[in-house]
Design a protein around this motif. Structure first.
Motif, short mmCIF file in Angstrom:
data_model
loop_
_atom_site.label_atom_id
_atom_site.label_comp_id
_atom_site.label_asym_id
_atom_site.label_seq_id
_atom_site.Cartn_x
_atom_site.Cartn_y
_atom_site.Cartn_z
N ASP A 188 3.50 -6.58 -4.64
CA ASP A 188 3.24 -5.83 -3.40
C ASP A 188 4.13 -6.32 -2.26
O ASP A 188 4.46 -5.57 -1.34
N GLN B 198 9.69 -1.48 2.45
CA GLN B 198 9.16 -0.47 3.37
C GLN B 198 9.25 -0.89 4.83
O GLN B 198 9.07 -0.08 5.73
N PHE C 275 0.87 3.75 4.04
CA PHE C 275 0.26 3.28 5.29
C PHE C 275 0.66 1.87 5.70
O PHE C 275 0.19 1.39 6.73
N GLY C 276 1.44 1.18 4.86
CA GLY C 276 1.79 -0.19 5.18
C GLY C 276 0.66 -1.14 4.82
O GLY C 276 -0.13 -0.86 3.91
N ASN D 237 7.12 -3.10 6.16
CA ASN D 237 5.79 -3.45 6.66
C ASN D 237 5.67 -4.94 6.99
O ASN D 237 4.80 -5.34 7.75
N PRO E 111 -0.60 -0.23 -4.47
CA PRO E 111 0.86 -0.19 -4.26
C PRO E 111 1.31 1.07 -3.52
O PRO E 111 2.21 1.01 -2.68
N ILE F 36 0.39 0.92 0.24
CA ILE F 36 1.35 0.10 1.02
C ILE F 36 2.54 0.96 1.42
O ILE F 36 3.03 0.88 2.54
N VAL F 37 2.97 1.83 0.50
CA VAL F 37 4.11 2.71 0.81
C VAL F 37 3.70 3.72 1.89
O VAL F 37 4.45 3.98 2.84
N THR G 79 7.39 -4.34 -2.32
CA THR G 79 7.21 -3.00 -1.74
C THR G 79 7.10 -3.08 -0.22
O THR G 79 7.74 -2.31 0.50
#
Lengths: 268, 379
Positions: B221, B228, A127-128, B230, A121, A124-125, B224
């Motif tokens: 996920d 973000q 590096f995506g 992404n 988790p 992901i914050v 998130t």
């Protein structure tokens, strides 16, 4: 009546490294196929070797297996190289410089207990969900075993070696290249061999989030789709890759460092 | 002969001391002593190998015997059938199961039901198929996959009708209309009802899977990754859609399933168990029917029970509550849902095999007896 020469031949076949090395695998596969053919358990959840071989054949012909291997191979290679370089670098620093050992070393020791899968988790914050995230996760799994071992190797270099080198005029980087690093090589090799396996643990964690290809992704995806035969192909592929990488590494160290005799009984 | 084979005299000669003439002085007595010792050692080694081989065979036999014993025990129903394990996933859709367990409705029926919580329905299904649980509940999609792969299960009832799967996308990424998904990075969890909805949604919008960049993420996920930036959007079920909506406010667009998807939360059991213990199935369903009545009469208390089981906030749950229709039953609509999803699964797996008759995997007898009305599953 079995004659004496046949007995001897059997004896020498039994002594063969290849025969000994594969005998356990063959025994397990035979037993596994036997149990699955008796249908003593739910073979849809844990298929026998024959069904797995058929799934592998399908994946091989369709190119799915190669695609997964390519995706995982790139991620693993990049992460492994990055993690190894960082591990050796950090190990050298913390092994040689007491201030860093007492500060950075403590922090690294704390961080190395964090499993890669728990980081997903956060990754992901940070590096995506791109390839860089997966490479980072693999590198995370590789760095710490290499760091710990390099640190130990550098820290344990005997003072006498350093004094002798200094008395011969070695200073700065010469000391590192001529004394510290060669002395730490056995430790670095041991750490890197551990990291080969931990890198694969991390690859599995990395590909279970944010991927749509790769050996570990296929394990997860096949489980979701109830294709346990393909799931087993993925599990066995990861195991085989681990063994292959380890053997390659051992051969490489034997070639690069012919004086190195530190291999364990497992390698002989 | 054996001496020559196992013990080579040259080894002995090489280690023999030199005499005054500079030649190896071989002491015959010592030679024989050493040779005998080596032979004995070789024999011991061979003996050990035999012991290992016998041990391996014994362990293998013991393993087979153990598996046979355990399987027979399960088949014969030698365990106490009033004590059963219910594998429950963490989902709002399992409302009646949570309520029945919490309010002791199964205990009143004489059943000792032990709820085991699983983070995902797919894992709960594994527990059922591996016979570690007697009953489980999950949305219909994982059950459809399991049936297509040949697993012998029965859906004994559906407990909740829902349309919990949705798409959520970011407006600032240019998503305002379903057609805007073309070329966007979209997340899904493969093999789930939201994955099925994604394919149907894209088809209804004139696209196919190749028109979007799909990535695999677990629902937490996805939240998130969307926040973000992404990913541009994702297909998932509640409460994971409302979590992202809460964080992104007006910057999101949500597309519900409308007529593209109608889901059922199903209660499933192994066919062998159902055939051997139909009375247990009936008691389980009686407990669920009582839970249905309780949920309708006491929505606030039911929400508190579900919030406790799922870890959701009661306020968030209150907003989603109307989307779940608690109704314990079994009807032919389920066969149609399974058929649509089965065609999709066969399509994505490129499998030419025909679909099974889904009615063979539904068990209407128990719900019919409990309701007092036979269940009609004919198309």
């Amino acid at each position: 009546m079995i004659n004496e020469s046949f007995k001897r031949r059997l004896f020498w076949i039994g002594q063969s490294k290849i025969v000994r090395g594969t005998s356990a695998f063959v025994a397990v596969i035979v037993l596994w196929e036997f149990l699955s053919s008796l249908r003593l358990y739910n073979t849809l959840l844990f298929p026998g070797p024959r069904r797995i071989a058929m799934a592998f054949s399908d994946m091989f012909v369709s190119g799915e297996w190669f695609g997964d291997l390519r995706d995982s191979g790139v991620r693993y290679s990049l992460g492994f190289v990055l993690g190894s370089v960082i591990g050796v670098g950090l190990g050298t620093l913390t092994g040689r410089i007491p201030v860093l050992r007492d500060t950075l070393g403590v922090l690294l020791n704390y961080m190395r207990s964090t499993p890669s899968v728990a980081l997903i988790p956060l990754v992901i914050v940070w590096f995506g969900i791109g390839e860089e995230a997966k490479v980072f996760v693999v590198a995370w799994g590789v760095t710490f075993p290499v760091w710990v071992n390099t640190h130990s190797g550098i820290a344990e270099v005997e003072k006498e070696y350093v004094w002798a080198a200094r008395s011969l005029g070695a200073e700065g980087s010469d000391l590192y290249w001529e004394v510290y690093l060669p002395r730490a090589v056995p430790f670095v090799i041991a750490g890197t061999r551990i990291a080969i396996a931990t890198g694969f643990f991390s690859l599995a964690a990395a590909e279970m989030a944010g991927a749509f290809g790769g050996v570990a992704f296929r394990i997860f995806h096949s489980h979701q789709m109830f294709r346990t035969d393909k799931m087993m192909v993925g599990i066995l592929t990861i195991g085989a890759l681990g063994v292959l990488c380890d053997r390659l590494f051992v051969s490489l160290t034997g070639w690069l460092l012919p004086w190195w005799r530190g291999e364990s009984q497992l390698d002989k | 002969m054996m001496v020559d084979f196992l013990y080579r005299p040259e080894h002995f000669e090489m280690n023999a001391p030199f005499n005054e003439q500079g030649e190896r002085a071989i002491d015959t007595a010592s030679y024989l002593r050493e040779a005998t010792g080596v032979i004995s050692m070789e024999r011991k080694r061979h003996g050990r190998a035999k012991v290992w081989l016998v041990a391996f065979i014994l362990v293998a036999c013991a393993l087979v015997a153990l598996v046979v014993y355990v399987r027979n025990g399960q088949r014969n129903g030698s365990t106490d059938v009033t004590k059963i394990t219910y594998a429950m996933p963490v989902t709002v859709a399992a409302i009646p199961a949570y309520v029945a367990a919490e309010k002791g409705f199964w205990t009143d029926e004489g059943l000792d039901v032990r709820p085991e919580m699983f983070s995902a329905g797919r894992l709960a299904l594994d527990a059922l198929l591996a016979q570690n649980a007697e009953v489980m509940s999950v949305s219909e999609t994982p059950l459809m996959h399991a049936i297509l792969q040949g697993n012998k299960i029965y859906i004994v009832a559906t407990v909740t009708d829902h349309q919990e799967v949705k798409f959520i996308g970011r407006r600032d990424k240019g998503i305002a209309d379903p057609k805007d998904l073309r070329g966007k990075r979209i997340a899904t969890l493969p093999g789930t009802n939201s994955d099925y909805f994604m394919y149907e949604f894209l088809k209804a919008s004139g696209m196919d899977i190749g028109d979007v960049k799909v990535t695999n993420l677990s629902p937490p996920d996805m939240v998130t990754a969307l926040v973000q930036g992404n990913i541009d959007g994702y297909f998932a079920w509640e409460p994971h859609v409302s979590y992202a909506r809460k964080q992104l406010g007006d910057n999101v667009v949500v597309f519900g399933p409308s007529e593209l998807y109608h889901g059922r939360h199903c209660v499933a059991m192994n066919q062998d168990f159902v055939r051997a213990h139909p009375e247990v199935v009936e008691k389980l369903i009686r407990g669920l029917v009582r839970a249905e009545e309780y949920v309708k009469a006491h929505p606030e208390e039911s929400m508190a029970i579900v919030a406790k089981r799922t870890g959701m906030e009661v306020d968030a749950l209150k907003a989603l509550w109307p989307e779940y229709k608690v109704r314990v039953g079994l009807d032919k609509d389920l066969t149609q849902i399974l058929d649509r999803e089965g065609k999709w699964a066969r399509g994505i797996n490129k499998s030419p095999e025909p679909l099974p008759d889904w009615r063979q995997f539904l068990y209407p007898d128990a719900i019919g007896r409990v309701r007092g009305v036979p269940v009609n599953l004919e198309p």
